[in-house]
Enzyme design. Structure first.
Site, short mmCIF file in Angstrom:
data_model
loop_
_atom_site.label_atom_id
_atom_site.label_comp_id
_atom_site.label_asym_id
_atom_site.label_seq_id
_atom_site.Cartn_x
_atom_site.Cartn_y
_atom_site.Cartn_z
N ARG A 1 0.89 -1.16 0.00
CA ARG A 1 0.00 0.00 0.00
C ARG A 1 0.92 1.20 0.00
NH1 ARG A 1 -2.51 4.04 -0.63
NH2 ARG A 1 -4.36 4.72 0.50
N HIS B 1 1.72 7.15 1.73
CA HIS B 1 0.61 8.12 1.64
C HIS B 1 0.33 8.72 3.02
CE1 HIS B 1 -1.48 4.61 3.28
NE2 HIS B 1 -2.42 5.44 3.70
N HIS C 1 -3.18 11.04 5.14
CA HIS C 1 -4.58 11.49 5.03
C HIS C 1 -4.92 12.39 6.21
CE1 HIS C 1 -4.57 7.69 7.24
NE2 HIS C 1 -4.26 7.06 6.12
N GLU D 1 -5.57 6.85 11.56
CA GLU D 1 -5.79 5.47 11.10
C GLU D 1 -5.42 4.49 12.19
OE1 GLU D 1 -4.06 4.46 7.26
OE2 GLU D 1 -3.19 2.64 8.11
N HIS E 1 2.85 7.26 5.91
CA HIS E 1 3.13 5.87 6.29
C HIS E 1 3.04 4.95 5.09
CE1 HIS E 1 -1.13 6.81 6.92
NE2 HIS E 1 -1.40 5.60 6.47
N GLU F 1 -11.03 5.57 1.44
CA GLU F 1 -9.69 5.06 1.13
C GLU F 1 -9.23 5.51 -0.26
OE1 GLU F 1 -7.68 3.87 3.20
OE2 GLU F 1 -6.13 2.99 1.95
N HIS G 1 -25.51 -3.04 28.50
CA HIS G 1 -24.64 -1.92 28.87
C HIS G 1 -24.83 -0.78 27.88
CE1 HIS G 1 -22.38 -3.78 25.61
NE2 HIS G 1 -21.77 -2.63 25.44
N HIS H 1 -22.40 3.03 26.47
CA HIS H 1 -21.13 3.75 26.53
C HIS H 1 -21.43 5.23 26.73
CE1 HIS H 1 -19.19 0.06 25.22
NE2 HIS H 1 -20.26 -0.07 24.44
N GLU I 1 -20.51 3.50 19.15
CA GLU I 1 -19.71 2.27 19.02
C GLU I 1 -19.81 1.75 17.59
OE1 GLU I 1 -20.62 -0.79 21.87
OE2 GLU I 1 -19.90 -2.40 20.57
N HIS J 1 -27.54 -1.71 24.82
CA HIS J 1 -27.45 -2.85 23.92
C HIS J 1 -26.82 -4.05 24.62
CE1 HIS J 1 -23.79 -0.42 23.54
NE2 HIS J 1 -23.13 -1.50 23.21
MN MN Z 1 -3.36 5.12 5.55
MN MN Z 2 -21.03 -1.82 23.59
#
Ligand code: MN
Ligand code: MN
Length: 402
Positions: A101, A104, A106, A110, A149, A171, A283, A285, A290, A329
């Site tokens: 890859r 590059h 961005h 990542e 990277h 991407e 639970h 968050h 998520e 959830h």
């Molecule tokens: Mn990348």
């Molecule tokens: Mn969760």
């Protein structure tokens, strides 16, 4: 134990009906899809109201095939609710010439999880400090926004999941070294590097993105470039495969965020394994949405959105799930093999609030008055639960498809 309705569902032609509700579906229909999504075809009676789609499969997206590998993405364009995270599934080919890859950068950070094989990754920061490492199955990396990277497979090839801290990331929208030079006047490129135009006559006319190149030296030390400015101070990889899981009877979990992986300032994660019959307990968050990636097995999740609404979705390996901020959830293993998935958060820390622990730390008389239960219920609550999976969960009549 499967119920009679479940046996009919899996063995015969599934029909969206029971004794009192629904009716048969005479078609047109896609029975294989219906079998994959039983909780959409015949929702639990507890599901209610309009809830946005919280499920998308990498099997339903365009795959970009190139020399050297392939890549496919699930972003807010595919799954509109997913505003915080975009996910990319990428493969780099094995061989003596392996997939690269291209170098590059961005605008987004990542985070990555290695699904199979092994890769060599490199990066350089704004102080001229560099980084290189090998990542294997179960290991991670994190490149902050703007940091350049590269990723190259070792001879065995590799496949990984990339996670970006912006749902609108693509991407196909990254800054590539080859493309930049192809869009810069050649005399400027020559002047920049202090070389002749002839030196540059074979520059690529457009982006490479993926390509094949000789596999990197097996030993990292043989590939090392020494920077006079030293190495990056916060290491961009994390060997999650070496981290001991928190083990419980019903499964295990590994939690990784900026507490143990300091570079990872915008992504927190949990790698969760639930045994057959177990659940990731009820639970939510309290910090952010998520984003989930299912690595192995089959499961289902019901998301409670408040306003008296809830919907249940089915998941299998290769699927993405999503839970908007603060919504309650659980995730149940509905298969016969371990259910393994990643919970990903655009945050510097992993945090959840467990229904069980919350109630355990509330005066029991108050809990009893809320739920019309007695102390036989409140005595079972767990104050110290540092564990996120309830063991030995049995399906009951209450969650049967009615
Ligand atoms: Mn990348
Ligand atoms: Mn969760």
């Amino acid at each position: 134990m499967k119920t009679n309705i479940e046996n009919a569902f899996w063995n015969g032609l599934p029909q969206p009906q029971n004794a009192t509700r629904g009716g048969t579906d005479s078609g047109p229909r896609d029975v294989s899809r219906d079998r994959e999504n039983p909780d959409l075809l015949i929702p639990p009676i507890t599901d209610k109201g309009t809830v946005p789609n919280l499920h998308f499969s990498f099997s339903n997206v365009h795959n970009r095939l190139e020399e050297g590998g392939w890549t496919r993405e699930i972003t807010a364009r595919e799954l509109p609710v997913s505003t915080t995270i975009a996910g990319i599934n990428m493969r780099l080919r094995p061989g003596q010439l392996t997939g690269v890859r291209e170098l590059h950068w961005h605008k987004q950070a990542e985070w990555a999880y290695m699904i199979s094989g092994k890769a060599r990754i490199t990066a350089v920061d704004g102080e001229g400090r560099n980084f290189a490492d090998d990542v294997k199955i179960g290991d991670l990396w994190y490149f902050p926004a703007g940091i350049p990277h590269s990723i190259q497979a070792h001879t065995e090839g590799c496949e990984f999941l990339l996670v970006f801290d912006d749902g609108m990331f693509s991407e196909n929208d990254t800054f590539l070294v080859s493309e930049w030079l192809s869009r810069t006047p050649l005399d400027i490129v020559a002047k920049n590097f202090g070389v002749s135009l002839e030196t540059l006559e074979s520059l690529p006319p457009k982006e490479k993105y993926f390509f094949l190149a000789p596999a990197p030296p097996e030993t990292l030390a043989n590939d090392e470039v020494i920077s006079p400015n030293g190495r990056v101070p916060q290491w961009f990889s994390y060997h999650l495969s070496q981290q001991a899981p928190i083990k419980v009877a019903g499964g295990q979990v590994k939690i990784v965020d900026s507490g143990n992986f300091p570079a990872s300032k915008t992504i927190a994660a949990a790698l969760v394994e639930v045994q057959p019959g177990g659940i990731r307990e009820l639970h939510w968050h309290p910090n952010t949405d998520e984003w989930q990636y299912y690595l192995e097995g089959k499961g289902r999740m019901t998301v409670f959105t408040a306003s008296d609404k809830a919907r249940t979705f089915d998941f299998r390996a290769g699927d993405v799930g999503y839970v908007p901020f603060a919504m309650g959830h659980y995730v149940e293993n509905t298969g016969d093999t371990p259910l393994i998935f990643l919970e990903i958060f655009r945050s510097d820390r992993f945090v959840d609030i467990l229904l069980n622990q919350w109630l355990a730390l509330t005066p029991p008389e108050l809990v009893q008055a809320h739920l019309n239960v007695d102390e036989s219920f409140t005595n079972t609550l767990s104050k110290n639960k540092a564990i996120i999976i309830q063991p030995d969960y049995k399906r009951t009549e209450a969650i049967e498809r009615d």
